[in-house]
Design a protein around this motif. Structure first.
Motif, PDB file in Angstrom:
ATOM      1  N   GLU A  21      10.272  10.881   4.252  1.00 58.33           N
ATOM      2  CA  GLU A  21       9.530   9.821   4.929  1.00 58.33           C
ATOM      3  C   GLU A  21       8.072  10.236   4.982  1.00 58.33           C
ATOM      4  O   GLU A  21       7.756  11.382   5.302  1.00 58.33           O
ATOM      5  N   ARG A  22       7.191   9.324   4.668  1.00 58.18           N
ATOM      6  CA  ARG A  22       5.749   9.587   4.648  1.00 58.18           C
ATOM      7  C   ARG A  22       5.052   8.608   5.577  1.00 58.18           C
ATOM      8  O   ARG A  22       5.457   7.456   5.684  1.00 58.18           O
ATOM      9  N   TYR A  23       3.988   9.065   6.202  1.00 59.25           N
ATOM     10  CA  TYR A  23       3.194   8.163   7.025  1.00 59.25           C
ATOM     11  C   TYR A  23       1.848   7.948   6.352  1.00 59.25           C
ATOM     12  O   TYR A  23       1.495   8.623   5.370  1.00 59.25           O
ATOM     13  N   GLY A  24       1.086   6.976   6.835  1.00 55.32           N
ATOM     14  CA  GLY A  24      -0.129   6.539   6.168  1.00 55.32           C
ATOM     15  C   GLY A  24      -1.118   7.635   5.849  1.00 55.32           C
ATOM     16  O   GLY A  24      -1.591   7.734   4.706  1.00 55.32           O
ATOM     17  N   LEU A  25      -1.467   8.476   6.822  1.00 59.41           N
ATOM     18  CA  LEU A  25      -2.448   9.524   6.581  1.00 59.41           C
ATOM     19  C   LEU A  25      -1.960  10.503   5.523  1.00 59.41           C
ATOM     20  O   LEU A  25      -2.729  10.966   4.676  1.00 59.41           O
ATOM     21  N   ASP A  26      -0.682  10.800   5.536  1.00 57.97           N
ATOM     22  CA  ASP A  26      -0.062  11.663   4.536  1.00 57.97           C
ATOM     23  C   ASP A  26      -0.218  11.041   3.143  1.00 57.97           C
ATOM     24  O   ASP A  26      -0.615  11.708   2.181  1.00 57.97           O
ATOM     25  N   LEU A  27       0.079   9.751   3.031  1.00 60.34           N
ATOM     26  CA  LEU A  27      -0.037   9.065   1.744  1.00 60.34           C
ATOM     27  C   LEU A  27      -1.489   8.949   1.283  1.00 60.34           C
ATOM     28  O   LEU A  27      -1.771   9.048   0.086  1.00 60.34           O
ATOM     29  N   MET A  28      -2.404   8.755   2.226  1.00 58.78           N
ATOM     30  CA  MET A  28      -3.826   8.705   1.840  1.00 58.78           C
ATOM     31  C   MET A  28      -4.251  10.035   1.231  1.00 58.78           C
ATOM     32  O   MET A  28      -4.970  10.066   0.234  1.00 58.78           O
ATOM     33  N   ALA A  29      -3.799  11.141   1.801  1.00 54.07           N
ATOM     34  CA  ALA A  29      -4.144  12.460   1.265  1.00 54.07           C
ATOM     35  C   ALA A  29      -3.500  12.692  -0.096  1.00 54.07           C
ATOM     36  O   ALA A  29      -4.127  13.268  -0.993  1.00 54.07           O
ATOM     37  N   MET A  30      -2.272  12.229  -0.280  1.00 48.51           N
ATOM     38  CA  MET A  30      -1.561  12.437  -1.542  1.00 48.51           C
ATOM     39  C   MET A  30      -2.119  11.599  -2.681  1.00 48.51           C
ATOM     40  O   MET A  30      -2.046  11.999  -3.837  1.00 48.51           O
ATOM     41  N   THR A  31      -2.651  10.423  -2.354  1.00 49.66           N
ATOM     42  CA  THR A  31      -3.075   9.477  -3.385  1.00 49.66           C
ATOM     43  C   THR A  31      -4.585   9.362  -3.551  1.00 49.66           C
ATOM     44  O   THR A  31      -5.042   8.749  -4.514  1.00 49.66           O
ATOM     45  N   ASP A  32      -5.338   9.910  -2.618  1.00 52.12           N
ATOM     46  CA  ASP A  32      -6.803   9.746  -2.593  1.00 52.12           C
ATOM     47  C   ASP A  32      -7.213   8.283  -2.457  1.00 52.12           C
ATOM     48  O   ASP A  32      -8.261   7.879  -2.952  1.00 52.12           O
ATOM     49  N   LEU A  33      -6.379   7.494  -1.807  1.00 54.29           N
ATOM     50  CA  LEU A  33      -6.691   6.083  -1.580  1.00 54.29           C
ATOM     51  C   LEU A  33      -7.168   5.901  -0.144  1.00 54.29           C
ATOM     52  O   LEU A  33      -6.593   6.487   0.779  1.00 54.29           O
TER      53      LEU A  33
END
Length: 110
Positions: A21-33
């Motif tokens: 499970e991923r949360y928004g800040l985690d995904l922003m860091a992983m994707t650079d979006l």
């Protein structure tokens, strides 16, 4: 589902560990979006049935931060994401001359 570069980045990040499970800040860091790009992508993926989302069951005053919304691919989403990224890779030419991709057989290597 239209697979744009931001969508492909999010799918690739989620497929790195499909059961996590991923949360928004985690995904922003992983994707650079940025958030303004990420959250519309997450909304589209949820609307397509590829993504499930749940609020973290915590009391914000106890943990000292807002509750997080966790995202994970659905079983349908895992299959669809793998297929979409495979199709995207097949369309991309290999940047190394003479190594496949979109070059027709026998084409000169530039």
């Amino acid at each position: 589902m239209r697979i744009t570069i931001p969508v492909a980045r999010v799918l690739a990040a989620l497929l790195a560990e499909p059961d996590a499970e991923r949360y928004g800040l985690d995904l922003m860091a992983m994707t650079d979006l940025p958030s303004g790009t990420l959250y519309p992508v997450l909304h589209r993926l949820r609307a397509a049935g590829w993504l499930a989302a749940e609020w973290e069951p915590v009391d914000p005053s106890t943990v000292g931060r807002p509750a997080r919304r966790y995202y994970r691919l659905t079983p349908e989403g895992v299959a669809a994401a793998r297929q979409a990224l495979a199709e995207l890779r097949a369309l991309a030419p290999d940047p190394r001359p003479g190594l496949g991709g979109a070059e027709p057989t026998g084409a000169p290597a530039w």
